[in-house]
Design a protein around this motif. Structure first.
Motif, PDB file in Angstrom:
ATOM      1  N   ALA A 154     -45.708  20.569  24.891  1.00 52.76           N
ATOM      2  CA  ALA A 154     -45.007  21.081  23.716  1.00 52.76           C
ATOM      3  C   ALA A 154     -45.968  21.851  22.816  1.00 52.76           C
ATOM      4  N   ASN A 155     -45.476  22.916  22.244  1.00 59.57           N
ATOM      5  CA  ASN A 155     -46.213  23.639  21.227  1.00 59.57           C
ATOM      6  C   ASN A 155     -45.850  23.026  19.886  1.00 59.57           C
ATOM      7  N   VAL A 156     -46.819  22.485  19.221  1.00 62.08           N
ATOM      8  CA  VAL A 156     -46.567  21.903  17.896  1.00 62.08           C
ATOM      9  C   VAL A 156     -47.621  22.436  16.918  1.00 62.08           C
ATOM     10  N   SER A 157     -47.234  22.463  15.672  1.00 64.02           N
ATOM     11  CA  SER A 157     -48.172  22.946  14.666  1.00 64.02           C
ATOM     12  C   SER A 157     -49.221  21.869  14.393  1.00 64.02           C
ATOM     13  N   ASP A 158     -50.353  22.277  13.827  1.00 69.58           N
ATOM     14  CA  ASP A 158     -51.417  21.349  13.530  1.00 69.58           C
ATOM     15  C   ASP A 158     -51.077  20.436  12.358  1.00 69.58           C
TER      16      ASP A 158
END
Length: 94
Positions: A89-93
């Protein structure tokens, strides 16, 4: 929370796709297995039925306990939920 819902949605879609495949295969071999008692058709039918039961309950095919011989045979069905899963998954920091 959104990621959990997304993975549940993906899992259900894969289960429904596999259930459709299994039901189509059962329709092809059921009569042959029950009427003619063809050995190969009976074996395939006996592999497909527990898979259908699990998939109907929303469980992946990999949750079904099969013998080694049945597992090798089931791999030929190319069921998506029989394969190991990796989620990326692409998730924000933040």
């Amino acid at each position: 929370m959104k990621l959990v819902l997304d993975t549940e949605t993906i899992n259900l879609e894969l289960i429904f796709a596999d259930l459709d495949s299994v039901e189509k295969r059962i329709a092809k071999v059921e009569k042959k297995a029950q009427v003619t008692k063809d050995k190969d058709a009976l074996f395939e039918y006996n592999v497909l039925v527990p898979l259908r039961e699990a998939l109907s309950k929303g469980l992946p095919a990999r949750s079904v306990e099969l013998t080694k011989e049945q597992t090798v045979y089931a791999k030929g069905f190319n069921l998506l939920t029989l394969k190991p899963m990796i989620y990326i998954a692409n998730v924000s920091d933040t």
